[in-house]
Design a protein around this motif. Structure first.
Motif, PDB file in Angstrom:
ATOM      1  N   ASP A  77       0.837  -1.209   0.000  1.00  0.00           N
ATOM      2  CA  ASP A  77       0.000   0.000   0.000  1.00  0.00           C
ATOM      3  C   ASP A  77       0.872   1.259   0.000  1.00  0.00           C
ATOM      4  O   ASP A  77       1.459   1.622   1.018  1.00  0.00           O
ATOM      5  CB  ASP A  77      -0.907  -0.006   1.229  1.00  0.00           C
ATOM      6  N   PRO A  78       0.954   1.980  -1.121  1.00  0.00           N
ATOM      7  CA  PRO A  78       1.832   3.157  -1.194  1.00  0.00           C
ATOM      8  C   PRO A  78       1.379   4.330  -0.328  1.00  0.00           C
ATOM      9  O   PRO A  78       2.130   5.282  -0.141  1.00  0.00           O
ATOM     10  CB  PRO A  78       1.816   3.518  -2.685  1.00  0.00           C
TER      11      PRO A  78
ATOM     12  N   ALA B 102       7.121  -0.374  -3.544  1.00  0.00           N
ATOM     13  CA  ALA B 102       7.071   0.575  -4.655  1.00  0.00           C
ATOM     14  C   ALA B 102       6.185   1.783  -4.352  1.00  0.00           C
ATOM     15  O   ALA B 102       5.218   1.702  -3.590  1.00  0.00           O
ATOM     16  CB  ALA B 102       6.573  -0.124  -5.915  1.00  0.00           C
ATOM     17  N   LYS B 103       6.567   2.892  -4.970  1.00  0.00           N
ATOM     18  CA  LYS B 103       5.790   4.131  -4.872  1.00  0.00           C
ATOM     19  C   LYS B 103       4.525   3.998  -5.703  1.00  0.00           C
ATOM     20  O   LYS B 103       4.343   3.036  -6.450  1.00  0.00           O
ATOM     21  CB  LYS B 103       6.622   5.300  -5.412  1.00  0.00           C
ATOM     22  N   LYS B 104       3.649   4.998  -5.600  1.00  0.00           N
ATOM     23  CA  LYS B 104       2.470   5.024  -6.470  1.00  0.00           C
ATOM     24  C   LYS B 104       2.964   5.009  -7.909  1.00  0.00           C
ATOM     25  O   LYS B 104       3.941   5.653  -8.247  1.00  0.00           O
ATOM     26  CB  LYS B 104       1.643   6.280  -6.215  1.00  0.00           C
ATOM     27  N   GLY B 105       2.300   4.267  -8.745  1.00  0.00           N
ATOM     28  CA  GLY B 105       2.720   4.132 -10.127  1.00  0.00           C
ATOM     29  C   GLY B 105       3.624   2.935 -10.335  1.00  0.00           C
ATOM     30  O   GLY B 105       4.000   2.620 -11.451  1.00  0.00           O
ATOM     31  N   GLY B 106       4.022   2.262  -9.245  1.00  0.00           N
ATOM     32  CA  GLY B 106       4.784   1.033  -9.344  1.00  0.00           C
ATOM     33  C   GLY B 106       6.289   1.187  -9.438  1.00  0.00           C
ATOM     34  O   GLY B 106       6.990   0.195  -9.638  1.00  0.00           O
ATOM     35  N   LYS B 107       6.827   2.397  -9.279  1.00  0.00           N
ATOM     36  CA  LYS B 107       8.283   2.574  -9.354  1.00  0.00           C
ATOM     37  C   LYS B 107       8.921   2.051  -8.063  1.00  0.00           C
ATOM     38  O   LYS B 107       8.609   2.522  -6.968  1.00  0.00           O
ATOM     39  CB  LYS B 107       8.643   4.037  -9.552  1.00  0.00           C
ATOM     40  N   PRO B 108       9.836   1.058  -8.184  1.00  0.00           N
ATOM     41  CA  PRO B 108      10.489   0.511  -6.984  1.00  0.00           C
ATOM     42  C   PRO B 108      11.257   1.594  -6.217  1.00  0.00           C
ATOM     43  O   PRO B 108      11.748   2.552  -6.813  1.00  0.00           O
ATOM     44  CB  PRO B 108      11.456  -0.539  -7.537  1.00  0.00           C
ATOM     45  N   LEU B 109      11.346   1.438  -4.921  1.00  0.00           N
ATOM     46  CA  LEU B 109      12.113   2.377  -4.098  1.00  0.00           C
ATOM     47  C   LEU B 109      13.598   2.243  -4.398  1.00  0.00           C
ATOM     48  O   LEU B 109      14.069   1.159  -4.760  1.00  0.00           O
ATOM     49  CB  LEU B 109      11.909   2.074  -2.615  1.00  0.00           C
ATOM     50  N   GLY B 110      14.326   3.319  -4.170  1.00  0.00           N
ATOM     51  CA  GLY B 110      15.771   3.266  -4.274  1.00  0.00           C
ATOM     52  C   GLY B 110      16.346   2.550  -3.065  1.00  0.00           C
ATOM     53  O   GLY B 110      15.686   2.407  -2.022  1.00  0.00           O
ATOM     54  N   GLU B 111      17.598   2.113  -3.192  1.00  0.00           N
ATOM     55  CA  GLU B 111      18.260   1.369  -2.115  1.00  0.00           C
ATOM     56  C   GLU B 111      18.295   2.170  -0.807  1.00  0.00           C
ATOM     57  O   GLU B 111      18.072   1.623   0.267  1.00  0.00           O
ATOM     58  CB  GLU B 111      19.681   1.015  -2.566  1.00  0.00           C
TER      59      GLU B 111
END
Length: 129
Positions: A25-26, A60-69
């Motif tokens: 859940d973002p 992942a953020k909204k829109g499905g972009k994975p988080l950075g390390e």
């Protein structure tokens, strides 16, 4: 038989499917999502293993972009600060305290932490007694 932590303190049960939903859940705080990811993947020794980069995809953020390390590391650090996961947790394995959660499903090992619990298999003769 009720199993608990002591007099008047008993276990709850959680839905792994709902824990996965909450981990993804973002709109929720990242540290809380880390906790739900640990609950979702929990094995019998209190470890929740992820493949390389997988936790970043789960968080992942909204829109499905994975988080950075760095964001994943910060979320894990916050969950540790709040006492939700143990200090040995990392992006490949989140560890819950044995007095916090328990499951009867999943493996008895963790490749990330090189941990394993050996339990003898039931033999035909031991099942008969």
């Amino acid at each position: 038989m009720r199993e608990g932590f002591g007099p008047g303190l008993y276990w709850n049960k959680l839905s792994k499917k709902d824990c996965e939903r909450l981990a993804r859940d973002p709109d929720a705080h990242l540290w809380l999502r880390v906790y739900f990811a640990a609950q979702w993947r929990l094995n019998q020794i209190g470890h929740a293993e992820f493949q390389s980069g997988e936790l970043a995809e789960v968080l992942a953020k909204k829109g499905g972009k994975p988080l950075g390390e760095g964001s994943v590391s910060n979320a894990i650090a916050r969950a540790k600060e709040k006492g939700l996961i143990k200090d040995e947790s990392n992006a490949r394995c989140l560890v819950l305290s044995h007095h916090h959660a328990r499951t009867e499903k999943g493996s008895l090992s963790c490749s990330q932490h090189n941990a394993r619990i050996w339990r003898p298999r039931a033999t035909a003769s031991s099942r008969e007694t």
